[in-house]
Design a protein around this motif. Structure first.
Motif, PDB file in Angstrom:
ATOM      1  N   ARG A 131      -0.414  28.329  43.119  1.00 60.03           N
ATOM      2  CA  ARG A 131       0.518  27.319  42.592  1.00 60.03           C
ATOM      3  C   ARG A 131      -0.229  26.288  41.871  1.00 60.03           C
ATOM      4  O   ARG A 131       0.050  25.981  40.632  1.00 60.03           O
ATOM      5  CB  ARG A 131       1.261  26.675  43.819  1.00 60.03           C
ATOM      6  CG  ARG A 131       2.259  25.659  43.174  1.00 60.03           C
ATOM      7  CD  ARG A 131       3.076  24.792  44.368  1.00 60.03           C
ATOM      8  NE  ARG A 131       4.250  24.808  43.986  1.00 60.03           N
ATOM      9  CZ  ARG A 131       5.397  24.563  44.774  1.00 60.03           C
ATOM     10  NH1 ARG A 131       5.184  24.356  46.165  1.00 60.03           N
ATOM     11  NH2 ARG A 131       6.661  24.427  44.202  1.00 60.03           N
ATOM     12  N   PRO A 132      -1.278  25.618  42.089  1.00 56.74           N
ATOM     13  CA  PRO A 132      -2.034  24.528  41.363  1.00 56.74           C
ATOM     14  C   PRO A 132      -2.830  25.246  40.235  1.00 56.74           C
ATOM     15  O   PRO A 132      -2.818  24.856  39.132  1.00 56.74           O
ATOM     16  CB  PRO A 132      -3.014  23.999  42.297  1.00 56.74           C
ATOM     17  CG  PRO A 132      -3.330  24.914  43.564  1.00 56.74           C
ATOM     18  CD  PRO A 132      -1.863  25.657  43.657  1.00 56.74           C
ATOM     19  N   VAL A 133      -3.197  26.493  40.381  1.00 52.88           N
ATOM     20  CA  VAL A 133      -3.747  27.421  39.181  1.00 52.88           C
ATOM     21  C   VAL A 133      -2.586  27.281  37.923  1.00 52.88           C
ATOM     22  O   VAL A 133      -2.834  27.355  36.821  1.00 52.88           O
ATOM     23  CB  VAL A 133      -4.322  28.762  39.665  1.00 52.88           C
ATOM     24  CG1 VAL A 133      -4.474  29.594  38.551  1.00 52.88           C
ATOM     25  CG2 VAL A 133      -5.402  28.450  40.543  1.00 52.88           C
ATOM     26  N   LEU A 134      -1.350  27.878  38.504  1.00 53.20           N
ATOM     27  CA  LEU A 134      -0.359  28.152  37.770  1.00 53.20           C
ATOM     28  C   LEU A 134       0.013  26.948  37.020  1.00 53.20           C
ATOM     29  O   LEU A 134       0.341  26.890  35.551  1.00 53.20           O
ATOM     30  CB  LEU A 134       0.879  28.891  38.136  1.00 53.20           C
ATOM     31  CG  LEU A 134       2.170  29.009  37.681  1.00 53.20           C
ATOM     32  CD1 LEU A 134       2.068  29.907  36.213  1.00 53.20           C
ATOM     33  CD2 LEU A 134       3.265  29.426  38.243  1.00 53.20           C
ATOM     34  N   GLN A 135       0.112  25.818  37.726  1.00 48.25           N
ATOM     35  CA  GLN A 135       0.618  24.576  37.321  1.00 48.25           C
ATOM     36  C   GLN A 135      -0.268  24.048  36.124  1.00 48.25           C
ATOM     37  O   GLN A 135       0.162  23.457  35.159  1.00 48.25           O
ATOM     38  CB  GLN A 135       1.091  23.599  38.430  1.00 48.25           C
ATOM     39  CG  GLN A 135       2.329  24.237  39.190  1.00 48.25           C
ATOM     40  CD  GLN A 135       2.448  23.311  40.370  1.00 48.25           C
ATOM     41  OE1 GLN A 135       1.680  22.484  40.920  1.00 48.25           O
ATOM     42  NE2 GLN A 135       3.843  23.347  40.833  1.00 48.25           N
ATOM     43  N   SER A 136      -1.624  23.824  36.499  1.00 44.41           N
ATOM     44  CA  SER A 136      -2.691  23.169  35.693  1.00 44.41           C
ATOM     45  C   SER A 136      -2.722  23.894  34.347  1.00 44.41           C
ATOM     46  O   SER A 136      -2.677  23.427  33.390  1.00 44.41           O
ATOM     47  CB  SER A 136      -4.005  22.962  36.385  1.00 44.41           C
ATOM     48  OG  SER A 136      -4.519  24.361  36.833  1.00 44.41           O
ATOM     49  N   ASN A 137      -2.782  25.324  34.432  1.00 42.61           N
ATOM     50  CA  ASN A 137      -2.789  26.009  33.266  1.00 42.61           C
ATOM     51  C   ASN A 137      -1.776  25.852  32.297  1.00 42.61           C
ATOM     52  O   ASN A 137      -1.655  25.894  31.115  1.00 42.61           O
ATOM     53  CB  ASN A 137      -3.318  27.519  33.672  1.00 42.61           C
ATOM     54  CG  ASN A 137      -4.669  27.934  33.813  1.00 42.61           C
ATOM     55  OD1 ASN A 137      -5.396  28.053  32.877  1.00 42.61           O
ATOM     56  ND2 ASN A 137      -5.066  27.769  35.070  1.00 42.61           N
ATOM     57  N   THR A 138      -0.540  26.058  32.727  1.00 47.80           N
ATOM     58  CA  THR A 138       0.686  25.855  32.021  1.00 47.80           C
ATOM     59  C   THR A 138       0.840  24.386  31.435  1.00 47.80           C
ATOM     60  O   THR A 138       1.015  24.457  30.446  1.00 47.80           O
ATOM     61  CB  THR A 138       1.775  25.914  33.053  1.00 47.80           C
ATOM     62  OG1 THR A 138       1.730  27.336  33.596  1.00 47.80           O
ATOM     63  CG2 THR A 138       3.295  25.995  32.284  1.00 47.80           C
ATOM     64  N   ARG A 139       0.488  23.173  32.279  1.00 48.03           N
ATOM     65  CA  ARG A 139       0.350  22.063  31.599  1.00 48.03           C
ATOM     66  C   ARG A 139      -0.346  21.909  30.564  1.00 48.03           C
ATOM     67  O   ARG A 139      -0.429  20.959  29.902  1.00 48.03           O
ATOM     68  CB  ARG A 139       0.026  20.940  32.683  1.00 48.03           C
ATOM     69  CG  ARG A 139       1.229  20.584  33.758  1.00 48.03           C
ATOM     70  CD  ARG A 139       0.869  19.350  34.440  1.00 48.03           C
ATOM     71  NE  ARG A 139      -0.361  19.582  35.189  1.00 48.03           N
ATOM     72  CZ  ARG A 139      -0.125  19.784  36.664  1.00 48.03           C
ATOM     73  NH1 ARG A 139       1.068  20.122  37.219  1.00 48.03           N
ATOM     74  NH2 ARG A 139      -1.506  19.968  37.384  1.00 48.03           N
ATOM     75  N   ALA A 140      -1.499  22.644  30.473  1.00 45.27           N
ATOM     76  CA  ALA A 140      -2.532  22.753  29.430  1.00 45.27           C
ATOM     77  C   ALA A 140      -1.898  22.997  28.292  1.00 45.27           C
ATOM     78  O   ALA A 140      -2.782  23.027  27.111  1.00 45.27           O
ATOM     79  CB  ALA A 140      -3.890  23.298  29.811  1.00 45.27           C
ATOM     80  N   MET A 141      -0.879  23.973  28.268  1.00 49.34           N
ATOM     81  CA  MET A 141      -0.567  24.648  26.912  1.00 49.34           C
ATOM     82  C   MET A 141       0.197  23.770  26.118  1.00 49.34           C
ATOM     83  O   MET A 141       0.850  22.811  26.644  1.00 49.34           O
ATOM     84  CB  MET A 141       0.399  25.927  27.403  1.00 49.34           C
ATOM     85  CG  MET A 141      -0.395  26.737  28.379  1.00 49.34           C
ATOM     86  SD  MET A 141       0.790  28.117  29.221  1.00 49.34           S
ATOM     87  CE  MET A 141       0.622  29.246  28.062  1.00 49.34           C
ATOM     88  N   ASN A 142       0.683  24.117  24.735  1.00 46.99           N
ATOM     89  CA  ASN A 142       1.588  23.234  24.182  1.00 46.99           C
ATOM     90  C   ASN A 142       2.827  23.708  24.422  1.00 46.99           C
ATOM     91  O   ASN A 142       3.289  24.541  25.248  1.00 46.99           O
ATOM     92  CB  ASN A 142       1.288  23.677  22.654  1.00 46.99           C
ATOM     93  CG  ASN A 142       1.775  25.137  22.156  1.00 46.99           C
ATOM     94  OD1 ASN A 142       2.832  25.543  22.719  1.00 46.99           O
ATOM     95  ND2 ASN A 142       0.727  25.766  21.513  1.00 46.99           N
ATOM     96  N   PRO A 143       3.860  22.836  24.293  1.00 43.84           N
ATOM     97  CA  PRO A 143       5.409  22.998  24.734  1.00 43.84           C
ATOM     98  C   PRO A 143       5.838  24.267  24.338  1.00 43.84           C
ATOM     99  O   PRO A 143       6.654  24.764  25.252  1.00 43.84           O
ATOM    100  CB  PRO A 143       5.982  21.760  24.205  1.00 43.84           C
ATOM    101  CG  PRO A 143       4.940  20.635  23.680  1.00 43.84           C
ATOM    102  CD  PRO A 143       3.548  21.584  23.736  1.00 43.84           C
ATOM    103  N   ARG A 144       5.623  24.773  23.189  1.00 44.89           N
ATOM    104  CA  ARG A 144       6.052  25.905  23.027  1.00 44.89           C
ATOM    105  C   ARG A 144       5.715  27.273  23.947  1.00 44.89           C
ATOM    106  O   ARG A 144       6.482  28.019  24.235  1.00 44.89           O
ATOM    107  CB  ARG A 144       5.743  26.401  21.203  1.00 44.89           C
ATOM    108  CG  ARG A 144       6.288  27.709  20.710  1.00 44.89           C
ATOM    109  CD  ARG A 144       5.838  27.892  19.281  1.00 44.89           C
ATOM    110  NE  ARG A 144       6.325  29.321  19.077  1.00 44.89           N
ATOM    111  CZ  ARG A 144       5.377  30.314  19.005  1.00 44.89           C
ATOM    112  NH1 ARG A 144       4.256  30.132  19.179  1.00 44.89           N
ATOM    113  NH2 ARG A 144       5.696  31.397  18.624  1.00 44.89           N
ATOM    114  N   SER A 145       4.453  27.159  23.947  1.00 43.05           N
ATOM    115  CA  SER A 145       3.874  28.293  24.957  1.00 43.05           C
ATOM    116  C   SER A 145       4.249  27.631  26.353  1.00 43.05           C
ATOM    117  O   SER A 145       4.633  28.821  27.056  1.00 43.05           O
ATOM    118  CB  SER A 145       2.397  28.045  24.944  1.00 43.05           C
ATOM    119  OG  SER A 145       1.953  28.528  23.757  1.00 43.05           O
TER     120      SER A 145
END
Length: 97
Positions: free
Chosen positions: A20-34
């Motif tokens: 869960r934290p791996v998914l969330q931190s990597n997703t947060r680091a992406m631009n809104p479109r991604s």
């Protein structure tokens, strides 16, 4: 359109809880479109079970399934640490987006 689904069950799966934290931190680091191309599918909910069924999910969580249009282009069950998941994201997004 490319879409990446992370199939998890945070209620009963220890590896999912660890992911869960791996998914969330990597997703947060992406631009809104991604970010909009990444969807969490929680098997503990009726909607999550329906989406997993629609994707043809057959087991092994956590699991990443990617689609391009109607075609499944990636399906990999198992935990990925932050570095491995970041590399998976890079490979998938640079190939299919």
């Amino acid at each position: 359109m490319f879409k990446l689904y992370a199939i998890v069950n945070y209620q009963t799966c220890g590896w999912c809880k660890k992911f869960r934290p791996v998914l969330q931190s990597n997703t947060r680091a992406m631009n809104p479109r991604s970010q909009a191309m990444v969807e969490e599918v929680d098997l503990s909910t009726p909607a999550g079970k329906a989406k997993a069924s629609e994707l043809g999910f057959s087991g092994g969580i956590p699991c990443l399934i990617a689609t391009k249009g109607e075609t499944q282009v990636y399906n990999k069950p198992g935990y990925q640490d932050g570095k491995a998941f970041a590399q998976t994201l890079f490979t998938l997004f640079s190939t299919y987006v």
